[in-house]
Motif scaffolding. Structure first.
Motif, PDB file in Angstrom:
ATOM      1  N   GLU A 114      35.187  36.149  36.828  1.00  0.00           N
ATOM      2  CA  GLU A 114      34.352  36.734  37.880  1.00  0.00           C
ATOM      3  C   GLU A 114      33.468  37.806  37.267  1.00  0.00           C
ATOM      4  OE1 GLU A 114      35.860  37.432  41.976  1.00  0.00           O
ATOM      5  OE2 GLU A 114      35.401  39.534  41.546  1.00  0.00           O
ATOM      6  N   GLN A 164      30.985  40.776  38.057  1.00  0.00           N
ATOM      7  CA  GLN A 164      30.662  41.691  39.156  1.00  0.00           C
ATOM      8  C   GLN A 164      29.243  42.247  38.998  1.00  0.00           C
ATOM      9  OE1 GLN A 164      32.288  42.362  41.872  1.00  0.00           O
ATOM     10  NE2 GLN A 164      34.257  41.401  41.463  1.00  0.00           N
ATOM     11  N   TRP A 174      30.387  27.199  39.623  1.00  0.00           N
ATOM     12  CA  TRP A 174      30.088  28.594  39.942  1.00  0.00           C
ATOM     13  C   TRP A 174      29.710  28.710  41.410  1.00  0.00           C
ATOM     14  CZ3 TRP A 174      29.162  26.635  35.177  1.00  0.00           C
ATOM     15  CH2 TRP A 174      29.419  27.434  34.055  1.00  0.00           C
ATOM     16  N   ARG A 229      39.241  30.843  34.639  1.00  0.00           N
ATOM     17  CA  ARG A 229      38.584  31.443  35.802  1.00  0.00           C
ATOM     18  C   ARG A 229      38.019  32.797  35.381  1.00  0.00           C
ATOM     19  NH1 ARG A 229      43.112  29.102  36.898  1.00  0.00           N
ATOM     20  NH2 ARG A 229      44.287  30.970  36.387  1.00  0.00           N
ATOM     21  N   PRO A 265      29.279  39.371  43.398  1.00  0.00           N
ATOM     22  CA  PRO A 265      30.178  38.757  42.415  1.00  0.00           C
ATOM     23  C   PRO A 265      29.853  37.283  42.194  1.00  0.00           C
ATOM     24  CG  PRO A 265      31.312  39.084  44.504  1.00  0.00           C
ATOM     25  CD  PRO A 265      29.990  39.769  44.626  1.00  0.00           C
ATOM     26  N   ARG A 266      29.893  36.871  40.946  1.00  0.00           N
ATOM     27  CA  ARG A 266      29.635  35.488  40.560  1.00  0.00           C
ATOM     28  C   ARG A 266      30.934  34.932  40.001  1.00  0.00           C
ATOM     29  NH1 ARG A 266      26.349  31.349  41.686  1.00  0.00           N
ATOM     30  NH2 ARG A 266      25.460  30.296  39.887  1.00  0.00           N
ATOM     31  N   ARG A 267      31.484  33.911  40.650  1.00  0.00           N
ATOM     32  CA  ARG A 267      32.799  33.376  40.282  1.00  0.00           C
ATOM     33  C   ARG A 267      32.667  31.996  39.676  1.00  0.00           C
ATOM     34  NH1 ARG A 267      33.080  35.357  45.459  1.00  0.00           N
ATOM     35  NH2 ARG A 267      34.216  37.332  45.706  1.00  0.00           N
ATOM     36  N   SER A 270      35.058  28.628  37.945  1.00  0.00           N
ATOM     37  CA  SER A 270      36.342  27.961  37.751  1.00  0.00           C
ATOM     38  C   SER A 270      36.121  26.752  36.846  1.00  0.00           C
ATOM     39  CB  SER A 270      36.923  27.511  39.094  1.00  0.00           C
ATOM     40  OG  SER A 270      38.134  26.811  38.907  1.00  0.00           O
TER      41      SER A 270
END
Length: 232
Positions: A87, A89, A124, A85, A94-96, A98
């Protein structure tokens, strides 16, 4: 005299080891001719720990990752998993991401048979100002010959699709690695990015401005990921 010879031998060994270390540091994956005129950037440092942080394009990126193995039936069946995972910023939000990589293997005496070869899935979400929206990456492995496990897949965000393939050839050498040395990214058959994983710090090529964001996201996931079932 014996003491002098011992010191001389030690010095020679140290020099030899230094030279070998230099060769290891200089080893790189083979690049396609399309990228020969493009400059590489460093990605990371990605480090060796489960958690870390670095700046990517001036914005902080934080990540968490694992690699674990489960064994059943007196170690006859082995299941490897590697979740990731992270992230990013960015100023646009924020772009996350998994991700999970998996590999299943059957142990039969001294032989190991892969029931499910390496498979990777990433998703994403987040971001604003036209850079957001959901994205997906899928990558799978197939044995193309006894000593080479080719990985191929795709990153998709909206109508943009990147084809991803693993690289197994060292630069200037006829020696091929069974495991990937890095990856190439193509858009409509044209090379638009590359990731070199040889050495301690990954190197990234993204000369095409139109696909740079997609190349960056895909490359970051591939650079941070641990192999499923690897010892950490």
């Amino acid at each position: 005299m014996q003491r002098f010879l011992s010191r001389a031998a030690l010095a020679t060994a140290c020099l030899a080891l230094s030279a070998c270390s230099g060769l290891v540091r200089e080893a790189r994956m083979q690049l396609p001719s399309e990228l020969n005129a493009s400059a590489a950037e460093t990605l990371g440092p990605v480090g060796a720990g489960r958690r870390g942080e670095f700046k990517l394009d001036g914005a902080p990126l934080r990540f968490e990752r694992e690699s674990s193995t489960w064994q059943l039936f007196d170690r006859a069946l082995e299941f490897g998993s590697a979740p990731l995972r992270f992230e990013w910023q960015r100023a646009s939000g924020p772009r996350r991401a998994s991700c999970t990589a998996r590999r299943h293997e059957l142990q039969a005496g001294v032989l190991a048979v892969e029931l499910r070869p390496f498979q990777l899935r990433c998703e994403w979400e987040g971001g604003e100002g036209g850079e957001g929206g959901r994205a997906q990456l899928s990558l799978s492995e197939r044995r193309v010959r006894a000593t080479l496990d080719q990985r191929e897949g795709e990153y998709q965000r909206g109508k943009q699709r990147l084809q991803i393939s693993s690289v197994h050839q060292y630069e200037g050498s006829g020696i091929a690695s069974q495991r990937p040395l890095g990856y190439l990214m193509r858009l409509d058959g044209r090379v638009v990015g590359a990731l070199d994983l040889v050495g301690g710090t990954p190197r990234l090529w993204r000369p095409d401005a139109a696909s740079a964001a997609a190349v960056t996201e895909a490359a970051t996931a591939l650079a941070l990921l641990w192999e499923p079932g690897s010892e950490r």
